[in-house]
Design a protein around this motif. Sequence first.
Motif, PDB file in Angstrom:
ATOM      1  N   PRO A 165       1.133  -1.754  -0.351  1.00  0.00           N
ATOM      2  CA  PRO A 165      -0.254   0.496  -0.414  1.00  0.00           C
ATOM      3  C   PRO A 165       1.027   1.143  -0.213  1.00  0.00           C
ATOM      4  N   THR A 166       1.827   1.269   0.219  1.00  0.00           N
ATOM      5  CA  THR A 166       2.875   2.713   0.553  1.00  0.00           C
ATOM      6  C   THR A 166       3.438   2.870  -1.017  1.00  0.00           C
ATOM      7  N   SER A 167       3.510   1.936  -2.047  1.00  0.00           N
ATOM      8  CA  SER A 167       4.677   1.982  -3.190  1.00  0.00           C
ATOM      9  C   SER A 167       4.063   3.360  -3.601  1.00  0.00           C
ATOM     10  N   HIS A 168       4.109   3.942  -4.665  1.00  0.00           N
ATOM     11  CA  HIS A 168       4.397   5.614  -5.049  1.00  0.00           C
ATOM     12  C   HIS A 168       3.926   6.398  -4.255  1.00  0.00           C
ATOM     13  N   LEU A 169       4.424   5.937  -3.097  1.00  0.00           N
ATOM     14  CA  LEU A 169       4.014   7.374  -2.072  1.00  0.00           C
ATOM     15  C   LEU A 169       5.111   8.124  -1.938  1.00  0.00           C
ATOM     16  N   ASP A 170       5.602   8.891  -1.158  1.00  0.00           N
ATOM     17  CA  ASP A 170       6.604   9.415  -0.446  1.00  0.00           C
ATOM     18  C   ASP A 170       5.741   9.386   0.920  1.00  0.00           C
ATOM     19  N   VAL A 171       7.385   9.532   2.137  1.00  0.00           N
ATOM     20  CA  VAL A 171       7.709   8.818   2.794  1.00  0.00           C
ATOM     21  C   VAL A 171       6.560   9.844   3.821  1.00  0.00           C
ATOM     22  N   GLY A 172       6.719  10.928   4.019  1.00  0.00           N
ATOM     23  CA  GLY A 172       5.497  11.327   4.290  1.00  0.00           C
ATOM     24  C   GLY A 172       3.980  11.007   4.565  1.00  0.00           C
ATOM     25  N   VAL A 173       3.419  10.670   3.268  1.00  0.00           N
ATOM     26  CA  VAL A 173       2.094  10.485   2.811  1.00  0.00           C
ATOM     27  C   VAL A 173       2.266   8.727   3.776  1.00  0.00           C
ATOM     28  N   ALA A 174       3.075   7.613   3.193  1.00  0.00           N
ATOM     29  CA  ALA A 174       2.972   6.404   3.333  1.00  0.00           C
ATOM     30  C   ALA A 174       3.381   5.955   4.753  1.00  0.00           C
ATOM     31  N   HIS A 175       3.850   7.107   6.065  1.00  0.00           N
ATOM     32  CA  HIS A 175       3.315   6.454   7.137  1.00  0.00           C
ATOM     33  C   HIS A 175       2.786   7.239   7.553  1.00  0.00           C
ATOM     34  N   GLU A 176       1.691   8.777   7.350  1.00  0.00           N
ATOM     35  CA  GLU A 176       0.476   8.602   7.522  1.00  0.00           C
ATOM     36  C   GLU A 176      -0.644   7.216   7.115  1.00  0.00           C
ATOM     37  N   ILE A 177      -0.391   6.469   5.376  1.00  0.00           N
ATOM     38  CA  ILE A 177      -1.315   5.770   5.422  1.00  0.00           C
ATOM     39  C   ILE A 177      -1.079   4.046   6.570  1.00  0.00           C
ATOM     40  N   HIS A 196       7.719  -3.277   1.211  1.00  0.00           N
ATOM     41  CA  HIS A 196       8.792  -3.585   1.243  1.00  0.00           C
ATOM     42  C   HIS A 196       9.788  -3.847   2.085  1.00  0.00           C
ATOM     43  N   ASP A 197       8.872  -2.673   2.698  1.00  0.00           N
ATOM     44  CA  ASP A 197      10.038  -1.451   3.543  1.00  0.00           C
ATOM     45  C   ASP A 197      10.647  -2.422   5.037  1.00  0.00           C
ATOM     46  N   ILE A 198      11.539  -2.416   5.576  1.00  0.00           N
ATOM     47  CA  ILE A 198      11.792  -2.965   6.714  1.00  0.00           C
ATOM     48  C   ILE A 198      11.119  -2.251   7.778  1.00  0.00           C
ATOM     49  N   ASN A 199      11.986  -0.985   7.530  1.00  0.00           N
ATOM     50  CA  ASN A 199      11.583  -0.073   8.783  1.00  0.00           C
ATOM     51  C   ASN A 199      10.282   0.242   9.008  1.00  0.00           C
ATOM     52  N   GLU A 200       9.510   0.065   7.829  1.00  0.00           N
ATOM     53  CA  GLU A 200       8.086   0.979   8.193  1.00  0.00           C
ATOM     54  C   GLU A 200       7.524  -0.871   8.613  1.00  0.00           C
ATOM     55  N   ALA A 201       7.311  -1.468   8.119  1.00  0.00           N
ATOM     56  CA  ALA A 201       7.486  -2.510   9.067  1.00  0.00           C
ATOM     57  C   ALA A 201       7.475  -3.040  10.575  1.00  0.00           C
ATOM     58  N   ALA A 202       9.283  -2.234  10.710  1.00  0.00           N
ATOM     59  CA  ALA A 202       8.859  -2.259  12.357  1.00  0.00           C
ATOM     60  C   ALA A 202       8.701  -1.527  13.149  1.00  0.00           C
ATOM     61  N   CYS A 203       8.500  -0.630  12.508  1.00  0.00           N
ATOM     62  CA  CYS A 203       7.473   1.134  12.827  1.00  0.00           C
ATOM     63  C   CYS A 203       6.024   0.664  13.153  1.00  0.00           C
ATOM     64  N   TYR A 204       5.263  -0.361  12.547  1.00  0.00           N
ATOM     65  CA  TYR A 204       4.024  -0.421  12.242  1.00  0.00           C
ATOM     66  C   TYR A 204       3.199  -1.909  12.773  1.00  0.00           C
ATOM     67  N   ALA A 205       3.885  -2.460  12.609  1.00  0.00           N
ATOM     68  CA  ALA A 205       3.247  -4.412  12.295  1.00  0.00           C
ATOM     69  C   ALA A 205       3.474  -4.699  13.854  1.00  0.00           C
ATOM     70  N   ASP A 206       2.844  -5.457  14.478  1.00  0.00           N
ATOM     71  CA  ASP A 206       2.160  -5.952  15.810  1.00  0.00           C
ATOM     72  C   ASP A 206       3.759  -7.741  15.219  1.00  0.00           C
ATOM     73  N   ARG A 207       3.040  -7.908  14.299  1.00  0.00           N
ATOM     74  CA  ARG A 207       4.084  -9.404  13.938  1.00  0.00           C
ATOM     75  C   ARG A 207       5.110  -9.035  12.628  1.00  0.00           C
ATOM     76  N   ILE A 208       5.827  -9.785  12.406  1.00  0.00           N
ATOM     77  CA  ILE A 208       6.074  -9.458  10.913  1.00  0.00           C
ATOM     78  C   ILE A 208       6.147 -11.128  10.685  1.00  0.00           C
ATOM     79  N   ALA A 209       5.680 -11.524   9.255  1.00  0.00           N
ATOM     80  CA  ALA A 209       6.031 -12.984   8.772  1.00  0.00           C
ATOM     81  C   ALA A 209       6.834 -12.609   7.215  1.00  0.00           C
ATOM     82  N   LEU A 210       8.602 -13.482   7.904  1.00  0.00           N
ATOM     83  CA  LEU A 210       8.898 -13.557   6.604  1.00  0.00           C
ATOM     84  C   LEU A 210       8.909 -14.363   5.931  1.00  0.00           C
TER      85      LEU A 210
END
Length: 259
Positions: A165-177, A196-210
Amino acid sequence: MIELRGVTLDVGGRALLRDIEARVATGEFVALLGRNGAGKTTLLRAIAGLHRLRLGAISVDGAPSAQLPALDRAKRIAFVTGDEIFLESLLVRDVVSIGRFPHHRWWQWNAAPDDDAAVDSALAAVRLEAFAQRLFSTLSAGERQRVWIALGLAQETPILLLDEPTSHLDVGVAHEILALLRRLTREGKTVVCALHDINEAACYADRIALLGDGALLALAPPDAVLTEPLLQRAYGIAFARRSALLPDSVLVTRPHVGT
């Protein structure tokens, strides 16, 4: 809410993912990570009942996902994908209104007050109220991405599956979404999101499926998954992990390019 038992998925006659065992709870945000071709989109499509299983079973609230009637499935699961669909002659509001189709019989399509309220709320959530009367064809790629997310929100399902969902979005909008999706889980929605962004997953996910090596390598909180050995196995490059003063004291990973 979502349970996968012994799931094996084929693509083009070959096994893409094997023996997936996983459970996602109500109100949980799970991020799917893995390299291109690891099976993130295919797994999301399988959960949505859109990709046939070779083996195993996927259930939603105890009901087999693939066996649910299409209308019932559409009331439980919204699948937001970045696939390019050309709706050039439609207004943005009309595109988002497509998310209301599951709430009507096939012969009934007169917008009800709750339809208008749902569409208004979805547009506001992604900050596109001012774009409602714009032609979809005039939007940038990032703006179109936000329209697809609004469509999924307007569907008003308890489960949201999102493919990048954050593809094509700039950094600010991606974090808003992502912050919006995080808030929705606190309200009881379940979110499974390929990133795709590991740091986005780290910031927002309860768990990560790798995903990697045709398997689910890990399904755990970010600090347990974002380890150098697991990331190297999944992505095929070495990583160095560093702590950083970011929201929620997340751990940030960076590819290690030294020798």
